[in-house]
Design a protein around this motif. Sequence first.
Motif, PDB file in Angstrom:
ATOM      1  N   ARG A 178       4.506  19.490  -1.922  1.00  0.00           N
ATOM      2  CA  ARG A 178       3.710  18.256  -1.866  1.00  0.00           C
ATOM      3  C   ARG A 178       4.363  17.115  -2.644  1.00  0.00           C
ATOM      4  NH1 ARG A 178      -1.671  16.889  -1.125  1.00  0.00           N
ATOM      5  NH2 ARG A 178      -2.242  19.083  -0.884  1.00  0.00           N
TER       6      ARG A 178
ATOM      7  N   GLU B  77       0.019   4.376  -1.281  1.00  0.00           N
ATOM      8  CA  GLU B  77      -0.754   5.579  -1.587  1.00  0.00           C
ATOM      9  C   GLU B  77      -1.015   6.334  -0.291  1.00  0.00           C
ATOM     10  OE1 GLU B  77      -1.357   6.825  -4.470  1.00  0.00           O
ATOM     11  OE2 GLU B  77      -0.367   5.113  -5.437  1.00  0.00           O
ATOM     12  N   PRO B  78      -0.247   7.369  -0.009  1.00  0.00           N
ATOM     13  CA  PRO B  78      -0.411   8.079   1.265  1.00  0.00           C
ATOM     14  C   PRO B  78      -1.664   8.944   1.262  1.00  0.00           C
ATOM     15  CG  PRO B  78       1.169   9.226  -0.113  1.00  0.00           C
ATOM     16  CD  PRO B  78       0.802   7.965  -0.850  1.00  0.00           C
ATOM     17  N   ASP B  79      -2.213   9.134   2.448  1.00  0.00           N
ATOM     18  CA  ASP B  79      -3.315  10.078   2.564  1.00  0.00           C
ATOM     19  C   ASP B  79      -2.753  11.443   2.963  1.00  0.00           C
ATOM     20  OD1 ASP B  79      -2.724   9.917   5.290  1.00  0.00           O
ATOM     21  OD2 ASP B  79      -4.342   8.501   5.684  1.00  0.00           O
ATOM     22  N   GLN B  80      -3.601  12.424   2.945  1.00  0.00           N
ATOM     23  CA  GLN B  80      -3.189  13.802   3.228  1.00  0.00           C
ATOM     24  C   GLN B  80      -2.572  13.921   4.614  1.00  0.00           C
ATOM     25  OE1 GLN B  80      -3.346  16.178   1.058  1.00  0.00           O
ATOM     26  NE2 GLN B  80      -3.465  18.164   2.054  1.00  0.00           N
ATOM     27  N   ALA B  81      -3.137  13.230   5.580  1.00  0.00           N
ATOM     28  CA  ALA B  81      -2.642  13.329   6.957  1.00  0.00           C
ATOM     29  C   ALA B  81      -1.225  12.791   7.071  1.00  0.00           C
ATOM     30  CB  ALA B  81      -3.576  12.569   7.897  1.00  0.00           C
TER      31      ALA B  81
ATOM     32  N   ASP C 126       0.864  -1.187   0.000  1.00  0.00           N
ATOM     33  CA  ASP C 126       0.000   0.000   0.000  1.00  0.00           C
ATOM     34  C   ASP C 126       0.896   1.231   0.000  1.00  0.00           C
ATOM     35  OD1 ASP C 126      -1.910   1.921   0.231  1.00  0.00           O
ATOM     36  OD2 ASP C 126      -2.495   1.425   2.290  1.00  0.00           O
TER      37      ASP C 126
ATOM     38  N   SER D  22       5.621  13.662  -1.023  1.00  0.00           N
ATOM     39  CA  SER D  22       5.048  12.402  -1.476  1.00  0.00           C
ATOM     40  C   SER D  22       6.134  11.441  -1.940  1.00  0.00           C
ATOM     41  CB  SER D  22       4.052  12.666  -2.622  1.00  0.00           C
ATOM     42  OG  SER D  22       3.470  11.463  -3.066  1.00  0.00           O
TER      43      SER D  22
END
Length: 256
Positions: free
Chosen positions: A222, A118-122, A116, A226
């Motif tokens: 960003r 795919e990082p989230d915003q947090a 997994d 990321s």
Amino acid sequence: MADARAACLAGAAGGALLAMATLFWPVSQAGPAGPVVARINGHFITDADLQLALEAMARDSRNDLPEDASSYALARLIDEELLYQRAIELDLPRNASTIRRSVVIAMIDSILARADLEPDQAALRELFAAEPERFSGEPMLRVEWLSGPAAGGPFRRPSAHPPDRLISASDLRRYLGAELAQAALSLAAGETAEIAGEGGRHNRLTILERRDPQPAAFEQQRDAVSALWRERSEEAALEAYLADLRDRAEITIRAD
């Protein structure tokens, strides 16, 4: 037909490496998924495999596929399977360094593809807040560096002294070395510190000028955040997979 056959041969060459990648996840021969078009020493080639080969030929050919394209593609798949099985008999994935490397790379790619990533915003904001200096650029310093045989001097300017202008922290490390550069980065403009170095020599560092970068905004960084998150997540996923393999493996190391 020449274009189609050339495309098929090229696909076969590339397919050999893909086949190597399946060493760790062999297709179950107990029950093939879908209709079987050929069986080679117990290994099934399914209609789905054949259709994939035909689609690859069609993509790489400038002309319509000939009527016998299906038979030709199947023959090439059989040849590829025979070569693959012979390579396994000869233990080429272990004995040929280039093939071994390809297998290992394919294994790593498969591990990362299943992770997994795919990082989230947090998660991204947490990483950005934890290491703001990584995304804000480097401080610039103008340093006076003196060195002497003992504490208190006499001190002289070393021949490797950095230029008399603001330079980045990375450049400063090339002149001073990691230890002295780290000490310089901990000082404010106008401050001086004496540091004992190798061979009993003493160093005196004075920060003549310092310019720290402005804090970066998250939105501007960003992509960089990321990329760093993904890099570290890939490393963690691979290490976790390897840790599981080590736990399940029987490993004996010779005691010296």
